[in-house]
Design a protein around this motif. Structure first.
Motif, PDB file in Angstrom:
ATOM      1  N   VAL A   1      58.342  30.097  48.769  1.00 22.80           N
ATOM      2  CA  VAL A   1      56.877  30.650  48.578  1.00 22.80           C
ATOM      3  C   VAL A   1      57.060  32.187  48.742  1.00 22.80           C
ATOM      4  CG1 VAL A   1      54.404  30.286  49.193  1.00 22.80           C
ATOM      5  CG2 VAL A   1      55.869  28.360  48.919  1.00 22.80           C
ATOM      6  N   GLU A   2      57.577  32.402  49.845  1.00 19.24           N
ATOM      7  CA  GLU A   2      57.478  33.832  50.456  1.00 19.24           C
ATOM      8  C   GLU A   2      58.349  34.607  49.404  1.00 19.24           C
ATOM      9  OE1 GLU A   2      59.234  36.549  54.061  1.00 19.24           O
ATOM     10  OE2 GLU A   2      59.221  34.373  54.171  1.00 19.24           O
ATOM     11  N   PHE A   3      59.436  34.066  48.839  1.00 16.98           N
ATOM     12  CA  PHE A   3      60.148  34.741  47.671  1.00 16.98           C
ATOM     13  C   PHE A   3      59.178  35.003  46.646  1.00 16.98           C
ATOM     14  CE2 PHE A   3      62.693  35.218  44.017  1.00 16.98           C
ATOM     15  CZ  PHE A   3      63.565  36.081  44.422  1.00 16.98           C
ATOM     16  N   MET A   4      58.601  34.017  45.909  1.00 22.98           N
ATOM     17  CA  MET A   4      57.601  34.207  44.687  1.00 22.98           C
ATOM     18  C   MET A   4      56.491  34.989  45.013  1.00 22.98           C
ATOM     19  SD  MET A   4      57.893  30.282  43.626  1.00 22.98           S
ATOM     20  CE  MET A   4      57.345  30.608  41.871  1.00 22.98           C
ATOM     21  N   LYS A   5      56.061  34.980  46.168  1.00 18.04           N
ATOM     22  CA  LYS A   5      54.875  36.043  46.431  1.00 18.04           C
ATOM     23  C   LYS A   5      55.512  37.602  46.462  1.00 18.04           C
ATOM     24  CE  LYS A   5      51.872  33.025  49.419  1.00 18.04           C
ATOM     25  NZ  LYS A   5      51.196  32.856  50.783  1.00 18.04           N
TER      26      LYS A   5
END
Length: 431
Positions: free
Chosen positions: A350-354
Motif C-alpha cells: 500500500v505504501e508503494f502504491m501511494k
C-alpha cells in the motif's frame, strides 16, 4: 558535439548503469524479506499442538524395592493430556497434566529412629492407622502393608527437538526425537491411609514422534518425576541403601497421538545488515555522482542546444533509479488466509502504491508442487491471490483497477525450497 561534452555525457550514462546495478543487487539482497528476519518465522497461532497418551506408572519410594509382589506388581495405569507450541524448529514449550493411581509398599518398620507416620508394629498391637482410621492391607507374611495412592500433577516443560537442532528443519520428516525438562505441582488425594499432600515436582523425559499424516502423529513418551519423599505419605524407611532419603519419584511409559493445529515455519535467507548498508551507501554515492555530472553538463551543454539529450538522460535516470516493489507473502500448507505475521507486507504494498500512483502492480498466487494435485493447487493459488486483493481493496482502500492478478498453481515454482512456494508474490508492473 565537443569531446569534453561527450565525455561528460558518457560518464553520466555509466554512472546511471552503475546505480542500476547496485540498486538491483540491493533489491535481490532483500527479496526474501523487506526487514531483518531470523532464519525461521512463525505467527502466534502457528505450531500449536494437543496430545493425549495413556500407559503405565511405577512408584519408587523408600521401601518399594522390597515389595513382595515385585516390580510388575506395582505397575499402575497413567493418562496424560498436553498442549504446547513450538517456538522455533528446535525448541518449544508444553503444559501437561497427568494422573490416576500409584502403588507403594511400606515394611511397617521404624529403622534407625526415622519417623514413619503410619508405621505398624510387627506384633500387630497397632493394626489401625490412628491418623486416618484406616486398616491397610498387609502382605501375606503380615510384616508390611500396601499403599494405594490417587494423584495428579501439572507441569510446564521446555522441549528440544534433537533432530532439528542438528539438521535443517523439514516439515515432512517422518521421525523426530524430543528431550524435555520441566517443573510443576503435584497433588496427592487423601485415600485409604494416604494423607493429602502438595509438592513441587521436577520432570525429565523423552518423546519419539512418528508422523502419520500432515497433522496427526503417534508418539511414545518416557518420563521420570522427582518429588519429596512425603508425597506417598511415608517419611523414612530403609530404602534401597538402608538409609533415609529426601526425594523419590515415579516413572511412566505412555503412547498416544498428537494433533498439530497448524504446523509451519517460514524460512528466510539471512541478510547481513552490514552488506545492505554498504550497498545502499554505494547507491547513494552513485546518485550523488549523477547530480554532480549533470551540473557539469549544464556548464558544457547550454539548455537551448541540448534539450533532447537532456530529456533522454532524465528519462533514463527516472527509469533506472525508481523504487521497485517485490513482496513475498508466505502461507501455511493448504491455507489462503494472510497470517497476522504477514500483514505488514500488505502495508508495504500500500505504501508503494501511494508513493507511485502512476504504477500498477501484479499479484500472483502459487502452490507447492509436493502437496495436492494440479487442479486443486490451481484453485488454491487463485484463492491466495484473491484474498490478498480483497484485503488491499477493503482494508486499505486500494483501487482494484491498479492490480492485475492470476494464480499459477504448481506449474511455476519460484523458490528452491518446496515449502516457500506456498506464496503470493506482488511486484510493480514496469510498463
Amino acid at each position: 558535439m565537443k569531446r569534453s561534452t561527450f565525455t561528460i555525457l558518457s560518464a553520466v550514462v555509466l554512472s546511471l548503469v552503475a546505480s542500476s546495478v547496485f540498486a538491483q543487487r540491493a533489491i535481490r539482497q532483500s527479496e526474501t524479506s523487506s526487514k531483518p528476519k531470523s532464519f525461521f518465522e512463525a505467527g502466534f497461532w502457528d505450531n500449536w499442538f494437543v496430545s493425549a497418551t495413556g500407559g503405565v506408572n511405577h512408584y519408587f519410594g523408600e521401601d518399594d524395592n522390597y515389595n513382595p509382589d515385585g516390580f510388575f506388581g506395582a505397575i499402575t495405569p497413567n493418562i496424560k493430556l498436553s498442549v504446547g507450541k513450538w517456538l522455533r524448529p528446535s525448541y518449544g514449550l508444553r503444559l501437561q497434566t497427568e494422573g490416576m493411581w500409584l502403588k507403594g509398599w511400606n515394611d511397617g518398620l521404624n529403622y534407625e529412629g526415622v519417623y514413619t507416620w503410619n508405621k505398624l508394629i510387627n506384633d500387630g498391637t497397632q493394626g489401625v492407622d490412628p491418623v486416618l482410621n484406616h486398616k491397610p492391607p498387609k502382605d501375606k507374611d503380615g510384616k508390611g502393608y500396601y499403599q494405594r495412592m490417587r494423584y495428579m500433577d501439572l507441569h510446564l516443560d521446555f522441549m528440544i527437538n534433537l533432530i532439528n537442532l542438528w539438521k535443517e528443519y523439514d516439515i515432512n520428516r517422518p521421525l523426530d526425537v524430543y528431550l524435555y525438562a520441566g517443573v510443576g505441582w503435584g497433588h496427592m488425594f487423601r485415600y485409604k491411609g494416604i494423607p493429602t499432600d502438595n509438592e513441587i515436582i521436577g520432570k525429565l523425559g523423552t518423546v519419539l514422534n512418528i508422523k502419520l499424516t500432515d497433522r496427526l502423529s503417534g508418539n511414545i513418551e518416557l518420563q521420570n518425576s522427582l518429588v519429596n519423599e512425603a508425597f506417598d505419605g511415608q517419611i523414612g524407611g530403609r530404602g534401597i541403601t538402608n538409609h533415609n532419603r529426601s526425594y523419590e519419584g515415579y516413572a511412566s511409559l505412555t503412547a498416544g497421538f498428537s494433533y498439530r493445529l497448524q504446523n509451519t515455519f517460514t524460512k528466510y535467507d539471512y541478510v547481513d545488515p552490514e552488506v545492505v548498508k554498504e550497498l545502499n551507501a554505494k547507491v547513494n554515492d552513485a546518485l550523488a555522482d549523477n547530480k554532480r555530472l549533470q551540473e557539469k553538463l549544464d556548464e558544457f551543454c547550454p539548455k537551448d542546444s541540448c534539450d533532447k539529450l537532456r530529456q533522454q538522460l532524465q528519462d533514463a535516470l527516472s527509469k533506472k533509479c525508481k523504487d521497485r516493489l517485490y513482496v513475498v507473502i508466505q502461507y501455511v500448507i493448504d491455507k489462503w488466509n494472510v497470517r497476522t505475521s504477514e500483514l505488514y507486507k500488505l502495508e508495504e504494498i500500500v505504501e508503494f502504491m501511494k508513493k507511485h500512483p502512476e504504477i500498477n502492480i501484479s499479484v500472483t498466487g502459487y502452490a507447492d508442487v509436493k502437496t495436492g494435485n494440479p487442479a486443486y493447487n490451481q484453485k488454491l493459488s487463485e484463492k491466495r491471490a484473491n484474498e490478498v486483493i480483497r484485503l488491499l481493496t477493503t482494508k486499505f482502500n486500494v483501487n482494484k483497477d491498479r492490480i492485475k492478478s492470476k494464480g499459477l498453481g504448481d506449474t511455476v515454482q519460484p523458490f528452491k525450497e518446496n515449502e516457500r512456494n506456498r506464496a503470493v508474490i506482488a511486484f510493480d508492473l514496469d510498463e
